[in-house]
Design a protein around this motif. Structure first.
Motif, short mmCIF file in Angstrom:
data_model
loop_
_atom_site.label_atom_id
_atom_site.label_comp_id
_atom_site.label_asym_id
_atom_site.label_seq_id
_atom_site.Cartn_x
_atom_site.Cartn_y
_atom_site.Cartn_z
N GLN A 195 0.82 -1.90 -0.42
CA GLN A 195 -0.12 0.32 -0.22
C GLN A 195 0.87 0.86 0.01
O GLN A 195 0.40 2.42 -0.76
N VAL A 196 2.22 1.50 0.57
CA VAL A 196 2.45 2.45 0.83
C VAL A 196 4.41 1.59 1.06
O VAL A 196 5.25 0.75 0.66
N VAL A 197 4.94 2.78 -0.20
CA VAL A 197 6.52 2.14 -0.45
C VAL A 197 7.42 3.75 -0.24
O VAL A 197 6.82 4.38 0.27
N ILE A 198 8.12 3.14 0.99
CA ILE A 198 8.93 4.28 1.18
C ILE A 198 10.42 4.63 0.73
O ILE A 198 11.03 3.66 0.98
N VAL A 199 11.01 5.43 0.13
CA VAL A 199 11.90 5.88 -0.60
C VAL A 199 12.44 7.43 0.30
O VAL A 199 12.28 8.49 0.14
N PRO A 200 13.74 6.82 0.63
CA PRO A 200 14.99 7.98 1.51
C PRO A 200 15.57 8.31 0.62
O PRO A 200 15.74 7.67 -0.45
N ILE A 201 15.91 9.02 0.91
CA ILE A 201 16.79 10.27 -0.06
C ILE A 201 17.81 10.59 0.21
O ILE A 201 17.68 11.53 1.49
N TRP A 202 19.34 10.18 0.26
CA TRP A 202 19.71 10.81 1.05
C TRP A 202 21.23 11.51 0.40
O TRP A 202 21.86 10.33 -0.87
N GLN A 203 22.54 12.37 1.13
CA GLN A 203 23.62 12.35 0.93
C GLN A 203 24.33 11.33 1.93
O GLN A 203 23.71 11.21 2.67
N GLU A 204 25.68 11.40 1.55
CA GLU A 204 26.55 10.47 2.67
C GLU A 204 26.72 11.20 3.59
O GLU A 204 26.83 10.17 5.06
N GLU A 205 26.57 12.18 3.73
CA GLU A 205 26.79 13.14 5.56
C GLU A 205 25.67 13.12 6.23
O GLU A 205 25.51 12.65 7.19
N ASN A 206 24.59 12.53 5.70
CA ASN A 206 23.15 12.00 6.33
C ASN A 206 22.47 11.27 5.60
O ASN A 206 21.64 10.39 6.41
N LYS A 207 23.28 10.19 5.27
CA LYS A 207 22.57 9.24 5.19
C LYS A 207 22.16 7.93 6.18
O LYS A 207 20.36 7.55 6.06
N ASP A 208 22.75 7.88 6.95
CA ASP A 208 22.09 7.32 8.80
C ASP A 208 21.22 7.48 8.88
O ASP A 208 20.44 6.76 9.48
N ASP A 209 20.87 8.87 9.42
CA ASP A 209 19.76 9.57 9.85
C ASP A 209 18.25 9.37 9.59
O ASP A 209 18.06 9.25 9.49
N VAL A 210 18.55 9.53 7.75
CA VAL A 210 17.95 9.47 7.41
C VAL A 210 16.82 8.11 6.87
O VAL A 210 15.82 8.06 7.30
N VAL A 211 17.71 7.71 6.89
CA VAL A 211 17.75 5.36 6.01
C VAL A 211 17.57 5.27 7.70
O VAL A 211 16.30 4.69 7.91
N GLU A 212 17.31 5.59 8.43
CA GLU A 212 17.22 5.34 9.89
C GLU A 212 15.27 5.93 10.45
O GLU A 212 14.80 4.80 11.14
N TYR A 213 15.21 7.04 9.90
CA TYR A 213 14.30 7.94 10.29
C TYR A 213 12.85 7.41 9.60
O TYR A 213 11.68 7.13 9.49
N ALA A 214 13.41 6.96 8.05
CA ALA A 214 13.00 5.87 7.10
C ALA A 214 11.81 4.55 7.73
O ALA A 214 10.93 4.20 8.12
N ALA A 215 12.91 4.02 8.36
CA ALA A 215 12.51 2.13 8.98
C ALA A 215 11.89 2.43 10.51
O ALA A 215 11.67 1.77 10.17
N ASP A 216 11.83 4.12 11.00
CA ASP A 216 11.12 4.30 11.71
C ASP A 216 9.75 4.09 11.61
O ASP A 216 8.87 3.26 11.94
N VAL A 217 9.85 4.82 10.31
CA VAL A 217 8.24 5.26 10.46
C VAL A 217 8.02 3.30 9.65
O VAL A 217 6.07 3.24 10.11
N ALA A 218 8.86 3.45 8.38
CA ALA A 218 8.17 1.78 8.26
C ALA A 218 8.02 1.45 9.50
O ALA A 218 6.26 0.26 9.22
N ALA A 219 8.36 0.82 10.56
CA ALA A 219 8.38 -0.63 10.88
C ALA A 219 6.88 0.69 11.94
O ALA A 219 6.11 -0.57 12.57
N GLU A 220 6.76 1.49 11.72
CA GLU A 220 5.31 1.77 12.96
C GLU A 220 4.18 1.50 11.92
O GLU A 220 2.76 0.47 12.39
N LEU A 221 4.16 1.93 10.82
CA LEU A 221 3.31 1.50 10.12
C LEU A 221 2.81 -0.08 9.97
O LEU A 221 1.74 -0.85 10.27
N ASP A 222 3.95 -1.28 9.79
CA ASP A 222 4.25 -2.27 9.92
C ASP A 222 3.24 -3.02 11.10
O ASP A 222 2.33 -3.62 11.07
N GLU A 223 3.48 -2.31 12.20
CA GLU A 223 3.21 -3.10 13.77
C GLU A 223 1.14 -2.60 13.26
O GLU A 223 1.17 -3.58 13.85
N HIS A 224 1.38 -1.52 12.62
CA HIS A 224 -0.33 -1.38 12.38
C HIS A 224 -1.03 -1.58 11.07
O HIS A 224 -1.90 -1.22 10.24
#
Length: 486
Positions: free
Chosen positions: A295-324
């Motif tokens: 139903q939903v696809v999450i696409v993280p958009i990063w540069q090398e200097e912020n990759k970890d923060d962006v992917v972690e943020y996106a993964a948290d959103v995905a996990a919360e949606l999946d839980e519901h």
């Protein structure tokens, strides 16, 4: 994925100008089906089968809520069984595939590969029904059938083997059987309207086009964007003809032996063809959230200097949606840029995309993009489950509104043969006209432009739209809906 895949990922045909080629391309590139080595057959891929399973789950639950039990009957039907209902044999004979040998040995009796199962299910209902206490008996099976179509085949719309469900019931009275017929028709309408985002018309088939042996065939019809109609589902009141042929009798409360009334009803994966054809566009598949594998696809958009923060943020959103129980996919592939991912998931029909970049992380927000029209909305990260639910509802409403607008604008009237031909020839869609009830009055329309009577009103007492038959000028008995159809 290779460089060649990059070149062929997108849709190259036009829905408006080459509908058939466009449809075939969407089915294959959205990974719904592939062509089998035998002409007229398809291989249903996991993404395609997942859609069928969701349709199946909705209907199966509704059936069981209304007293239906699932069963399974053999794929092969003895010829003598098929011949016990002469109308069935006559109606399906050109399409029946026959088994004549088992290994090296010729069979004593030919076996039909089921084109429909009345002739194998009804004898067992007759065996199992003894008393009025056994009625109503409601059985359904999910299976495939084979009809050796001579016409051109199209994935899901028309294939030699197709998946469907077929329900078969026996009742003590005509009223009970007719109520059953209408219950199933209403459930099919509910599927199209509430699950598939497709408005539907309910009606009867004209007598010359009803199911072989049936008293009345009712149907759901829905209109495709190219102006052709699809027989979307059917529900048949069979009267007592099958019960008489197969001896379904029961002892009533007064101990008198009576003949049962029967019904049959079914929907095939033609529903998937209607879904794909109606909602999809030149970018690929579009699916309502109710049926989409993701139903939903999450696409993280990063540069090398912020990759970890962006992917972690996106993964948290995905996990919360999946839980519901939101069907969500996090596309964090490193070998694909965001634009490629957008195009790929648009092609595959995901209803809602969530984009997460450094700005979204910093502002504690999300950017949501609707698949049907590309509408772009920025929302707070907090409350994401409710927010996504609201946006998925909005996507569904957009799809339904677009399909409804198409249907409402494509029902026209005509009061002459020339007007029927001209209107369908120019616009397609449905043309309502007075009809005397004679099958011969359909022939001039069918021969000239390949259109026929797809439906007449459910209410037999409804006054015809015009007093005279548009073809022969005799008194009209009812309103006929003429259309080209798949």
């Amino acid at each position: 994925m290779t460089d060649d895949d990059d070149q062929t990922l997108g849709i190259t045909e036009s829905k408006e100008h080459s509908t058939g080629e466009w449809y075939a391309e969407v089915v294959q590139k959205a990974e719904l089906a592939s062509y089998a080595p035998m002409g007229g057959f398809i291989v249903t891929r996991p993404r395609g089968y997942a859609i069928w399973e969701r349709l199946q789950d909705h209907l199966d639950g509704w059936f069981k809520d209304t007293g239906v039990q699932n069963a399974y009957f053999p794929l092969f039907i003895p010829e003598s069984y098929l011949e016990r209902e002469a109308d069935v044999v006559e109606g399906f004979d050109p399409e029946v595939a026959w088994v004549t040998h088992g290994g090296y040995d010729e069979l004593e009796e030919r076996l039909a590969v089921r084109p429909t199962s009345e002739s194998i299910i009804t004898p067992f209902i007759a065996e199992w029904v003894r008393s009025h206490r056994d009625l109503p008996m409601r059985l359904n099976q999910w299976c495939s059938v084979v009809r050796w179509e001579a016409t051109e085949t199209k994935p899901f719309f028309r294939t030699k083997e197709f998946l469907w469900q077929e329900g078969h019931t026996a009742h003590a009275t005509e009223d009970s059987a007719w109520d059953e017929t209408m219950t199933r028709l209403d459930q099919y309408e509910r599927l199209y309207e509430d699950v598939m985002a497709l408005p539907a018309l309910k009606g009867r088939k004209p007598p010359h086009d009803k199911f072989p042996g049936a008293h009345t065939t009712t149907s759901i019809e829905t209109l495709m964007p190219d102006g052709k109609s699809v027989q979307a589902a059917t529900s048949h009141y069979l009267g007592t003809s099958f019960a008489e042929a197969f001896d379904i009798t029961y002892a009533d409360e007064d101990e008198v032996e009576r003949t049962a009334h029967t019904t049959s009803w079914g929907i095939s994966w033609r529903a998937m063809g209607a879904l794909i054809m109606t909602h999809s566009d030149d970018q690929g598949l579009i699916l309502p959230p109710t049926l989409a594998p993701q139903q939903v696809v999450i696409v993280p958009i990063w540069q090398e200097e912020n990759k970890d923060d962006v992917v972690e943020y996106a993964a948290d959103v995905a996990a919360e949606l999946d839980e519901h129980d939101v069907r969500v996919h996090l596309d964090d592939r490193e070998n694909r840029n965001p634009g490629f991912k957008y195009n790929e998931w648009e092609l595959k029909g995901v209803p809602l995309r969530i984009e997460v970049g450094p700005n979204e992380v910093e502002d504690d927000e999300l950017t949501l993009v609707h698949r049907p029209d590309g509408e772009n909305v920025v929302e707070d990260r907090e409350g994401v489950v409710d927010t996504v639910g609201e946006h998925l509802d909005t996507v569904y409403a957009k799809l339904y509104a677009r399909a409804e607008e198409n249907l409402e604008g494509e029902i026209r009237e005509a009061d002459s043969r020339e007007e029927i031909l001209g209107t369908i020839g120019q616009h397609g869609g449905y043309v309502k006209a007075g009809w005397c009830g004679d099958e011969a009055c359909e022939d001039p329309i069918k021969e000239a432009i390949g259109a026929d009577i797809v439906m007449v009103p459910l209410d037999r007492d409804e006054e015809p739209i015009h007093d005279d038959c548009a073809i022969c000028g005799e008194d009209a008995q009812e309103t006929a809906y003429f259309a080209k159809s798949y």
